[in-house]
Motif scaffolding. Structure first.
Motif, short mmCIF file in Angstrom:
data_model
loop_
_atom_site.label_atom_id
_atom_site.label_comp_id
_atom_site.label_asym_id
_atom_site.label_seq_id
_atom_site.Cartn_x
_atom_site.Cartn_y
_atom_site.Cartn_z
N PHE A 178 -16.25 56.95 18.00
CA PHE A 178 -15.88 57.74 16.82
C PHE A 178 -15.72 59.21 17.18
CE2 PHE A 178 -18.01 54.48 13.84
CZ PHE A 178 -16.80 53.82 13.66
N MET A 179 -16.57 59.71 18.06
CA MET A 179 -16.48 61.12 18.47
C MET A 179 -15.24 61.37 19.31
SD MET A 179 -18.90 62.48 16.97
CE MET A 179 -20.58 62.51 16.48
N THR A 180 -14.82 60.37 20.07
CA THR A 180 -13.61 60.50 20.89
C THR A 180 -12.38 60.64 19.98
OG1 THR A 180 -14.60 59.19 22.65
CG2 THR A 180 -12.22 59.41 22.69
N ILE A 181 -12.35 59.84 18.92
CA ILE A 181 -11.26 59.94 17.94
C ILE A 181 -11.67 61.04 16.96
CG2 ILE A 181 -9.86 58.69 16.26
CD1 ILE A 181 -10.90 56.09 17.58
N LYS A 182 -11.34 62.25 17.26
CA LYS A 182 -11.87 63.42 16.55
C LYS A 182 -11.54 63.47 15.06
CE LYS A 182 -12.24 66.34 20.58
NZ LYS A 182 -13.51 65.81 20.96
N TRP A 183 -10.50 62.80 14.62
CA TRP A 183 -10.10 62.90 13.22
C TRP A 183 -10.75 61.86 12.32
CZ3 TRP A 183 -7.88 58.45 11.51
CH2 TRP A 183 -7.31 57.61 12.46
N ILE A 184 -11.36 60.81 12.89
CA ILE A 184 -11.82 59.70 12.05
C ILE A 184 -13.03 60.06 11.18
CG2 ILE A 184 -13.34 58.52 13.71
CD1 ILE A 184 -10.90 56.59 11.63
N LEU A 185 -14.04 60.73 11.74
CA LEU A 185 -15.22 61.06 10.94
C LEU A 185 -14.92 62.10 9.86
CD1 LEU A 185 -18.20 60.91 13.46
CD2 LEU A 185 -17.58 59.30 11.67
N PRO A 186 -14.13 63.16 10.14
CA PRO A 186 -13.77 64.07 9.04
C PRO A 186 -12.97 63.36 7.93
CG PRO A 186 -13.39 65.15 11.13
CD PRO A 186 -13.72 63.71 11.44
N LEU A 187 -12.09 62.43 8.31
CA LEU A 187 -11.32 61.70 7.31
C LEU A 187 -12.25 60.85 6.44
CD1 LEU A 187 -8.64 60.74 6.08
CD2 LEU A 187 -8.59 58.97 7.83
N VAL A 188 -13.16 60.12 7.07
CA VAL A 188 -14.12 59.30 6.32
C VAL A 188 -14.98 60.19 5.42
CG1 VAL A 188 -16.11 57.76 6.51
CG2 VAL A 188 -14.13 57.41 7.99
N ALA A 189 -15.40 61.33 5.94
CA ALA A 189 -16.23 62.26 5.16
C ALA A 189 -15.48 62.76 3.92
CB ALA A 189 -16.66 63.45 6.03
N ILE A 190 -14.22 63.12 4.09
CA ILE A 190 -13.43 63.61 2.95
C ILE A 190 -13.26 62.50 1.91
CG2 ILE A 190 -11.11 64.37 2.28
CD1 ILE A 190 -11.11 65.96 4.97
N VAL A 191 -12.98 61.29 2.36
CA VAL A 191 -12.83 60.16 1.43
C VAL A 191 -14.15 59.89 0.72
CG1 VAL A 191 -12.35 57.68 1.26
CG2 VAL A 191 -10.89 59.14 2.68
N GLU A 192 -15.27 59.96 1.44
CA GLU A 192 -16.58 59.75 0.81
C GLU A 192 -16.86 60.81 -0.24
OE1 GLU A 192 -19.18 57.52 4.30
OE2 GLU A 192 -19.19 59.71 4.23
N ILE A 193 -16.55 62.06 0.06
CA ILE A 193 -16.82 63.15 -0.89
C ILE A 193 -15.93 63.01 -2.13
CG2 ILE A 193 -16.65 65.64 -1.25
CD1 ILE A 193 -17.43 65.89 1.80
N ILE A 194 -14.63 62.84 -1.91
CA ILE A 194 -13.71 62.72 -3.05
C ILE A 194 -14.00 61.46 -3.85
CG2 ILE A 194 -11.28 62.35 -3.69
CD1 ILE A 194 -10.56 64.20 -1.30
N GLY A 195 -14.16 60.32 -3.17
CA GLY A 195 -14.47 59.08 -3.87
C GLY A 195 -15.79 59.13 -4.60
N GLY A 196 -16.80 59.76 -3.98
CA GLY A 196 -18.10 59.89 -4.62
C GLY A 196 -18.05 60.72 -5.89
N ILE A 197 -17.31 61.81 -5.85
CA ILE A 197 -17.16 62.65 -7.05
C ILE A 197 -16.41 61.88 -8.14
CG2 ILE A 197 -16.02 64.71 -7.98
CD1 ILE A 197 -16.64 66.04 -5.21
N LEU A 198 -15.32 61.23 -7.75
CA LEU A 198 -14.50 60.50 -8.74
C LEU A 198 -15.26 59.35 -9.38
CD1 LEU A 198 -11.05 60.40 -6.90
CD2 LEU A 198 -11.65 61.76 -8.92
N ILE A 199 -16.02 58.59 -8.60
CA ILE A 199 -16.72 57.43 -9.17
C ILE A 199 -17.91 57.85 -10.05
CG2 ILE A 199 -18.42 56.90 -7.35
CD1 ILE A 199 -17.46 53.93 -7.65
N ALA A 200 -18.44 59.04 -9.83
CA ALA A 200 -19.57 59.52 -10.64
C ALA A 200 -19.13 59.97 -12.03
CB ALA A 200 -20.29 60.65 -9.92
N ILE A 201 -17.88 60.34 -12.17
CA ILE A 201 -17.35 60.82 -13.46
C ILE A 201 -16.72 59.63 -14.19
CG2 ILE A 201 -15.70 62.39 -14.55
CD1 ILE A 201 -15.93 64.11 -11.94
N PRO A 202 -17.24 59.30 -15.38
CA PRO A 202 -16.73 58.10 -16.08
C PRO A 202 -15.21 58.09 -16.28
CG PRO A 202 -18.74 58.85 -17.12
CD PRO A 202 -18.37 59.89 -16.09
N LYS A 203 -14.61 59.23 -16.55
CA LYS A 203 -13.16 59.27 -16.82
C LYS A 203 -12.33 58.94 -15.58
CE LYS A 203 -10.00 61.99 -19.52
NZ LYS A 203 -9.95 63.02 -20.52
#
Length: 127
Positions: free
Chosen positions: A45-70
């Motif tokens: 994962f560290m060798t593929i430098k873009w994969i962890l930041p991409l997963v992190a961004i998806v986790e943050i955006i998805g986490g915010i969106l799923i927490a808001i009922p609308k």
């Protein structure tokens, strides 16, 4: 009653995803002991430098969106690929973490099923 339980679970689920995503950027939680196989996987994962930041961004955006009922219906779909990856990873490489992965995956599926009517217009075949 079911709706209130789902709301509470989705808020907690969202907070866990946001926390996990932020940790990938700021490394504020200690890393657990890892087997040699896990160290190799993390090295990949560290060798593929873009994969962890991409997963992190998806986790943050998805986490915010799923927490808001609308926006829960969208958030449940955004975070689904990450949850599938987490579940399969624990199933194949780290079976000790499968319990929490299964619970979180179940919450994600419940949120999708509860919002199924919002997805129906996307699936209509209009000509």
């Amino acid at each position: 009653m079911k709706n209130k339980i789902l709301t509470v679970l989705c808020i907690l689920f969202g907070l866990m995803m946001v926390n996990s995503g932020l940790n990938k950027f700021f490394n504020y939680m200690p890393m657990p002991e890892m087997s040699e196989e896990m160290l190799q996987i993390m090295g990949g994962f560290m060798t593929i430098k873009w994969i962890l930041p991409l997963v992190a961004i998806v986790e943050i955006i998805g986490g915010i969106l799923i927490a808001i009922p609308k926006t829960r219906a969208l958030g449940a779909l955004v975070i689904l690929p990450v949850m599938v990856g987490i579940f399969v990873h624990h199933l194949v490489h780290d079976i000790s973490g499968i319990g929490i992965a299964l619970v979180l995956f179940g919450i994600n599926i419940w949120a999708i099923v509860a919002n199924w009517n919002k997805y129906l217009p996307m699936m209509k075949n209009e000509k």
